[in-house]
Design a protein around this motif. Structure first.
Motif, PDB file in Angstrom:
ATOM      1  N   ALA A 119     -10.570 -20.601 -27.447  1.00 13.45           N
ATOM      2  CA  ALA A 119     -12.366 -21.048 -27.333  1.00 13.45           C
ATOM      3  C   ALA A 119     -12.454 -21.984 -26.092  1.00 13.45           C
ATOM      4  N   CYS A 120     -13.886 -22.005 -25.666  1.00  6.20           N
ATOM      5  CA  CYS A 120     -14.322 -22.920 -24.736  1.00  6.20           C
ATOM      6  C   CYS A 120     -15.650 -23.164 -24.930  1.00  6.20           C
TER       7      CYS A 120
ATOM      8  N   ALA B 175     -11.595 -26.656 -23.490  1.00  2.00           N
ATOM      9  CA  ALA B 175     -10.694 -25.277 -23.532  1.00  2.00           C
ATOM     10  C   ALA B 175      -9.485 -25.706 -24.676  1.00  2.00           C
ATOM     11  N   LYS B 176      -9.448 -24.582 -25.459  1.00  2.00           N
ATOM     12  CA  LYS B 176      -8.390 -24.596 -26.647  1.00  2.00           C
ATOM     13  C   LYS B 176      -7.627 -23.678 -26.076  1.00  2.00           C
ATOM     14  N   ILE B 177      -6.294 -23.900 -25.953  1.00  2.00           N
ATOM     15  CA  ILE B 177      -5.137 -23.033 -25.622  1.00  2.00           C
ATOM     16  C   ILE B 177      -4.196 -22.756 -26.840  1.00  2.00           C
ATOM     17  N   SER B 178      -3.597 -21.584 -26.804  1.00  2.00           N
ATOM     18  CA  SER B 178      -2.463 -21.074 -27.990  1.00  2.00           C
ATOM     19  C   SER B 178      -1.479 -20.406 -27.476  1.00  2.00           C
ATOM     20  N   TYR B 179      -0.425 -20.915 -27.630  1.00  2.00           N
ATOM     21  CA  TYR B 179       0.879 -20.205 -27.434  1.00  2.00           C
ATOM     22  C   TYR B 179       1.803 -20.242 -28.515  1.00  2.00           C
ATOM     23  N   ASP B 180       2.919 -19.370 -28.603  1.00  2.00           N
ATOM     24  CA  ASP B 180       4.118 -19.387 -29.476  1.00  2.00           C
ATOM     25  C   ASP B 180       5.267 -19.801 -28.726  1.00  2.00           C
ATOM     26  N   LEU B 181       5.908 -20.551 -29.546  1.00  2.00           N
ATOM     27  CA  LEU B 181       7.117 -21.288 -28.780  1.00  2.00           C
ATOM     28  C   LEU B 181       8.232 -21.200 -29.861  1.00  2.00           C
ATOM     29  N   PRO B 182       9.253 -20.576 -29.460  1.00  2.00           N
ATOM     30  CA  PRO B 182      10.473 -20.784 -30.315  1.00  2.00           C
ATOM     31  C   PRO B 182      11.009 -22.006 -30.558  1.00  2.00           C
ATOM     32  N   ASP B 183      11.355 -22.209 -31.905  1.00  2.00           N
ATOM     33  CA  ASP B 183      12.071 -23.733 -32.031  1.00  2.00           C
ATOM     34  C   ASP B 183      13.557 -23.529 -31.659  1.00  2.00           C
ATOM     35  N   LYS B 184      13.805 -24.427 -31.054  1.00  2.00           N
ATOM     36  CA  LYS B 184      15.351 -24.580 -30.436  1.00  2.00           C
ATOM     37  C   LYS B 184      16.411 -24.789 -31.589  1.00  2.00           C
ATOM     38  N   ASN B 185      15.884 -25.290 -32.738  1.00  2.00           N
ATOM     39  CA  ASN B 185      17.060 -25.504 -33.890  1.00  2.00           C
ATOM     40  C   ASN B 185      16.933 -24.198 -34.698  1.00  2.00           C
ATOM     41  N   SER B 186      15.836 -23.727 -35.025  1.00  2.00           N
ATOM     42  CA  SER B 186      15.876 -22.837 -36.126  1.00  2.00           C
ATOM     43  C   SER B 186      15.654 -21.243 -35.734  1.00  2.00           C
ATOM     44  N   GLY B 187      15.110 -21.300 -34.402  1.00  2.41           N
ATOM     45  CA  GLY B 187      14.832 -20.081 -33.868  1.00  2.41           C
ATOM     46  C   GLY B 187      13.304 -19.591 -34.301  1.00  2.41           C
ATOM     47  N   LYS B 188      12.795 -20.012 -35.151  1.00  2.00           N
ATOM     48  CA  LYS B 188      11.304 -19.570 -35.719  1.00  2.00           C
ATOM     49  C   LYS B 188      10.413 -19.871 -34.715  1.00  2.00           C
ATOM     50  N   ILE B 189       9.403 -19.004 -34.684  1.00  2.00           N
ATOM     51  CA  ILE B 189       8.275 -19.155 -33.845  1.00  2.00           C
ATOM     52  C   ILE B 189       7.150 -20.190 -34.277  1.00  2.00           C
ATOM     53  N   LYS B 190       6.948 -21.142 -33.514  1.00  2.00           N
ATOM     54  CA  LYS B 190       5.858 -22.128 -33.940  1.00  2.00           C
ATOM     55  C   LYS B 190       4.501 -21.753 -32.967  1.00  2.00           C
ATOM     56  N   LYS B 191       3.488 -21.648 -33.526  1.00  2.00           N
ATOM     57  CA  LYS B 191       2.200 -21.619 -32.824  1.00  2.00           C
ATOM     58  C   LYS B 191       1.775 -22.991 -32.467  1.00  2.00           C
ATOM     59  N   ILE B 192       1.686 -23.186 -31.158  1.00  2.00           N
ATOM     60  CA  ILE B 192       1.109 -24.495 -30.482  1.00  2.00           C
ATOM     61  C   ILE B 192      -0.283 -24.349 -30.214  1.00  2.00           C
ATOM     62  N   ARG B 193      -1.198 -25.307 -30.433  1.00  2.00           N
ATOM     63  CA  ARG B 193      -2.332 -25.286 -30.006  1.00  2.00           C
ATOM     64  C   ARG B 193      -2.604 -26.456 -29.267  1.00  2.00           C
ATOM     65  N   GLU B 194      -3.479 -26.449 -27.997  1.00  2.00           N
ATOM     66  CA  GLU B 194      -3.888 -27.596 -27.298  1.00  2.00           C
ATOM     67  C   GLU B 194      -5.200 -27.492 -26.940  1.00  2.00           C
ATOM     68  N   GLU B 195      -5.766 -28.852 -26.842  1.00  2.00           N
ATOM     69  CA  GLU B 195      -7.094 -28.815 -26.166  1.00  2.00           C
ATOM     70  C   GLU B 195      -6.896 -29.562 -24.883  1.00  2.00           C
ATOM     71  N   LYS B 196      -7.681 -28.781 -23.972  1.00  2.00           N
ATOM     72  CA  LYS B 196      -7.991 -29.495 -22.387  1.00  2.00           C
ATOM     73  C   LYS B 196      -9.257 -29.628 -22.306  1.00  2.00           C
ATOM     74  N   LEU B 197      -9.365 -31.101 -21.439  1.00  2.00           N
ATOM     75  CA  LEU B 197     -10.987 -31.227 -21.073  1.00  2.00           C
ATOM     76  C   LEU B 197     -10.671 -30.752 -19.620  1.00  2.00           C
ATOM     77  N   VAL B 198     -11.946 -29.929 -19.133  1.00  2.00           N
ATOM     78  CA  VAL B 198     -11.925 -29.338 -18.154  1.00  2.00           C
ATOM     79  C   VAL B 198     -13.267 -29.666 -17.396  1.00  2.00           C
ATOM     80  N   LYS B 199     -13.267 -30.093 -16.167  1.00  2.00           N
ATOM     81  CA  LYS B 199     -14.764 -30.261 -15.649  1.00  2.00           C
ATOM     82  C   LYS B 199     -15.004 -29.248 -14.595  1.00  2.00           C
ATOM     83  N   GLY B 200     -16.279 -28.697 -15.025  1.00  2.00           N
ATOM     84  CA  GLY B 200     -16.545 -27.228 -14.345  1.00  2.00           C
ATOM     85  C   GLY B 200     -17.751 -26.854 -14.448  1.00  2.00           C
TER      86      GLY B 200
END
Length: 69
Positions: A58-59, A8-33
């Protein structure tokens, strides 16, 4: 039904603590189902209370067929 592994591909926006700019974070999770709907429900339950807007982008079934613990 036999459970399989899904990526499962996960995406979220995270504000950078120093610059304040938005960073797009992408993660992949392995899920049994059983199927994609089951995996979506499991991921959603893990992200309850997550402070940022997130989405599953995506999944897909993984080629991993067995995990040794």
């Amino acid at each position: 039904m036999e459970e399989k592994y899904f990526v499962a591909k996960i995406s979220y926006d995270l504000p950078d603590k120093n610059s304040g700019k938005i960073k797009k974070i992408r993660e992949e999770k392995l899920v049994k189902g059983i199927n994609v709907t089951d995996v979506e429900a499991k991921v959603t339950s893990k992200f309850v209370g997550f402070p940022h807007d997130w989405r599953i982008t995506a999944c897909s079934e993984s080629k991993i067929d067995e995990v040794y613990e």
